[in-house]
Design a protein around this motif. Structure first.
Motif, PDB file in Angstrom:
ATOM      1  N   GLU A 189      29.878  31.779  29.648  1.00 54.52           N
ATOM      2  CA  GLU A 189      30.947  32.093  28.702  1.00 54.52           C
ATOM      3  C   GLU A 189      30.491  31.730  27.296  1.00 54.52           C
ATOM      4  O   GLU A 189      30.020  30.606  27.050  1.00 54.52           O
ATOM      5  CB  GLU A 189      32.220  31.328  29.048  1.00 54.52           C
ATOM      6  CG  GLU A 189      33.404  31.731  28.185  1.00 54.52           C
ATOM      7  CD  GLU A 189      34.684  31.021  28.582  1.00 54.52           C
ATOM      8  OE1 GLU A 189      35.771  31.475  28.168  1.00 54.52           O
ATOM      9  OE2 GLU A 189      34.600  30.004  29.306  1.00 54.52           O
ATOM     10  N   GLY A 237      28.546  40.772  29.786  1.00 53.36           N
ATOM     11  CA  GLY A 237      29.527  40.664  30.858  1.00 53.36           C
ATOM     12  C   GLY A 237      30.209  41.952  31.216  1.00 53.36           C
ATOM     13  O   GLY A 237      30.616  42.154  32.371  1.00 53.36           O
ATOM     14  N   TRP A 297      31.328  37.148  28.014  1.00 53.12           N
ATOM     15  CA  TRP A 297      30.469  36.569  29.046  1.00 53.12           C
ATOM     16  C   TRP A 297      29.102  37.239  29.028  1.00 53.12           C
ATOM     17  O   TRP A 297      28.978  38.414  28.669  1.00 53.12           O
ATOM     18  CB  TRP A 297      31.084  36.739  30.439  1.00 53.12           C
ATOM     19  CG  TRP A 297      32.313  35.914  30.656  1.00 53.12           C
ATOM     20  CD1 TRP A 297      33.590  36.250  30.299  1.00 53.12           C
ATOM     21  CD2 TRP A 297      32.389  34.624  31.264  1.00 53.12           C
ATOM     22  NE1 TRP A 297      34.454  35.250  30.655  1.00 53.12           N
ATOM     23  CE2 TRP A 297      33.744  34.236  31.246  1.00 53.12           C
ATOM     24  CE3 TRP A 297      31.449  33.773  31.826  1.00 53.12           C
ATOM     25  CZ2 TRP A 297      34.169  33.025  31.784  1.00 53.12           C
ATOM     26  CZ3 TRP A 297      31.875  32.562  32.351  1.00 53.12           C
ATOM     27  CH2 TRP A 297      33.215  32.195  32.329  1.00 53.12           C
TER      28      TRP A 297
END
Length: 470
Positions: free
Chosen positions: A404, A428, A440
C-alpha cells in the motif's frame, strides 16, 4: 462504446518507453500499435490528456502532442464535451493484451529488472525425476494413440492421494488433468457461465482469472480481500444480492496478497455455499508456495459446493504445464469431452513426471519454503530500511509483496516511471476487476536475490527522487 480508463490503458502501454525517439513520438507509436492490433477497438474512448499524463508520469504537453499526431493521422477523433475516441477507419479486430504476460513473451533483456512475474523456477526434484524417465515408463501408452483427455490414471491417482493427504478425501474419478490451472479455469468458465451470468471475485484477484472471465463475457462483482483473505460478510451479501453463477476464491496463498483464509472463514464460506447452493471455485494452485506453516485443509473439505483447482507450477515447475480440477464425477466427465475436443489431452511425459513429483510434495514444499522465506525476508527488510513509507502486507506464501502506497500516490504513475528506469513492477489496478486499487503496488521477489536487490535499489532511488502523486 468502451471506455479505457488510465490504469487499463497504461497496462496496455507497458514498455512503450523502450522505443526510440522523443516521448511524444514513442507514445503516439505505441497507441497506434494498440489500435492496429485491435487492443484499442473502434469507438473506444480514451482518458483525457490530463488524466493519461498523470498516470504515465508525463507532462500534459507530451500527451497532447501524441494525441495531436494521431488525430492528424485519422487514428483518433476528439469531440467537445464527450472525449477522444478511436476512429472506425483506423481500428481493426485483434487480440487483447495482458501486461502480466509480457515477462513471459518478451525476449531476455539484460538491461532490465523484471519484478512483475511471481512465476518460480523449477526445483531440483524436477531434474531428478526427469533423469529417471526411461522407455519402460511408456510401455502402456506407446502402443496407443497417446490421447488421454481425462489424464493418465497414475496422475489422477496421485492427485487424489495428494488431496487426501491434505484432509480432502478424493477419488481419481473426481480428477480431471488439464494443461495448467489456467485451462481448468477456462473450461469451467465456458461450461458454467451462461450469457449475462455474474461471477463474484475477490478484489484484488489474480489477473489471469479476470481475463478468462471477461473473455466469456461474465459481469464481475468484486468483494474485498485482505490480509486474512476474503471478507466473509461482504461475500455472503454479494451472493445474496447478485446470485452469481459461481464465486472464485483463492483460499490458500492468494495472489496478490499472499493471504491464507483462516479456519473459521473456511467453515463460514462452506456453510454459506451449502445454505445458498452457490458454487465456489477455489483456485488453490499456489498452495505449495506456502511459506508459513503446513498447508491447511482444502476449502472443499469443509463442505458446500466447492470445486478445487490445482497445479504443478508453484510446487514444482511451470514448464510442466500440468494442472488439474477436482470436482464431482459428472462435471469431470462433461469437461473431459470439452478438453478432448480442444487438445486431446495433456503431455504424457509431463504427466508421468508430475505423478512422481506429487509423491514428493512434502520435499518440494520444504525447498520452496526455504527459498521463498529468504527472499521474502530480504524484500521486507529492504523496504523497512529504505522505503519505510511503503506498507507491504506480510504474505504467508507466494513470491510477491502487495504494497500500500501513502495516500495521494499513484501506483500506475510510479510503475510507469519505474519501467522507464529499467525496473518492471505492476500497479494494483492490474489485479482489480474494476480498474481500482491504484494505491497498491505488487512487487515480485521470485528473481534471484542479486537481481531483486538491484531492482529494489532502483525503486528506492526513484521513489525518493520522483515520488509520483496523483
Amino acid at each position: 462504446m468502451v471506455y479505457f480508463g488510465a490504469p487499463r490503458l497504461t497496462r496496455l502501454l507497458d514498455g512503450w518507453g523502450d522505443q526510440p525517439g522523443g516521448l511524444s513520438t514513442r507514445l503516439a507509436g505505441a497507441l497506434r500499435q494498440l489500435v492496429r492490433s485491435g487492443q484499442l477497438p473502434a469507438g473506444a474512448r480514451l482518458p483525457s490528456e490530463r488524466v493519461l499524463a498523470a498516470a504515465l508520469g508525463l507532462g500534459r504537453t507530451t500527451v497532447g502532442q501524441a494525441f495531436d499526431t494521431l488525430r492528424s493521422d485519422g487514428v483518433l477523433v476528439s469531440r467537445t464535451g464527450t472525449g477522444t475516441f478511436v476512429t472506425s477507419a483506423a481500428a481493426s479486430a485483434g487480440a487483447r493484451g495482458d501486461d502480466r504476460l509480457r515477462s513471459f513473451v518478451s525476449g531476455p533483456q539484460t538491461a532490465r529488472v523484471d519484478l512483475r512475474s511471481a512465476a518460480l523456477p523449477g526445483i531440483s526434484l524436477v531434474a531428478e525425476e526427469l533423469d529417471r524417465l526411461s522407455s519402460a515408463d511408456f510401455l502402456d501408452t506407446l502402443p496407443s494413440h497417446g490421447y488421454v483427455p481425462r489424464g493418465l490414471p497414475a496422475l489422477r491417482t496421485a492427485v487424489a492421494n495428494y488431496y487426501t493427504a491434505l484432509g480432502l478425501r478424493t477419488d481419481p474419478g473426481q480428477v480431471l488433468v488439464t494443461s495448467g490451472a489456467q485451462q481448468a479455469m477456462r473450461l469451467l468458465a465456458e461450461a458454467l457461465i451462461e450469457p449475462g451470468g455474474t461471477v463474484v471475485v475477490e478484489e484484488p484477484t489474480f489477473r489471469g482469472a479476470i481475463e478468462v472471465l471477461r473473455g466469456v463475457g461474465a459481469p464481475l462483482v468484486g468483494v474485498p480481500s485482505g490480509p486474512e483473505g476474503v471478507d466473509v460478510d461482504a461475500l455472503a451479501a454479494a451472493v445474496r444480492r447478485h446470485k452469481p453463477v459461481f464465486v472464485l476464491l483463492q483460499s490458500t496463498v492468494h495472489n496478490p496478497t499472499g493471504s491464507v483464509l483462516p479456519e473459521w472463514a473456511r467453515a463460514a464460506v462452506a456453510r454459506m455455499s451449502a445454505e445458498t447452493g452457490c458454487t465456489i471455485i477455489d483456485d488453490a494452485a499456489p498452495t505449495d508456495a506456502l511459506i508459513d506453516g503446513p498447508p491447511p485443509p482444502p476449502l472443499a473439505s469443509y463442505g458446500g459446493r466447492v470445486l478445487t483447482l490445482g497445479s504443478a507450477s508453484k510446487g514444482f515447475w511451470g514448464g510442466l504445464r500440468v494442472g488439474w480440477l477436482r470436482a464431482d464425477r459428472r462435471l469431470v466427465e462433461r469437461l473431459a469431452v470439452v478438453k478432448g475436443a480442444e487438445d486431446l489431452g495433456t503431455s504424457i511425459p509431463a504427466q508421468v513426471v508430475t505423478a512422481r513429483l506429487l509423491d514428493r510434495a512434502a520435499e518440494a514444499r520444504a525447498q520452496r519454503r526455504v527459498a521463498l522465506g529468504a527472499a521474502r525476508a530480504f524484500a521486507l527488510q529492504f523496504i523497512a530500511d529504505e522505503i519505510p513509507e511503503w506498507r507491504p502486507l506480510v504474505p504467508a506464501g507466494g513470491a510477491s509483496l502487495w504494497i500500500e502506497l501513502p495516500a495521494g500516490y499513484s501506483a500506475t504513475a510510479f510503475a510507469e516511471r519505474a519501467g522507464r528506469a529499467g525496473v518492471d513492477v505492476l500497479a494494483g489496478s492490474t489485479f482489480s476487476c474494476r480498474d481500482a486499487l491504484d494505491d497498491w503496488l505488487r512487487v515480485a521477489f521470485a528473481a534471484p536475490l542479486d537481481v531483486l536487490a538491484n531492482g529494489l535499489h532502483t525503486l528506492a532511488e526513484l521513489w525518493h527522487t520522483q515520488p509520483p502523486r496523483d
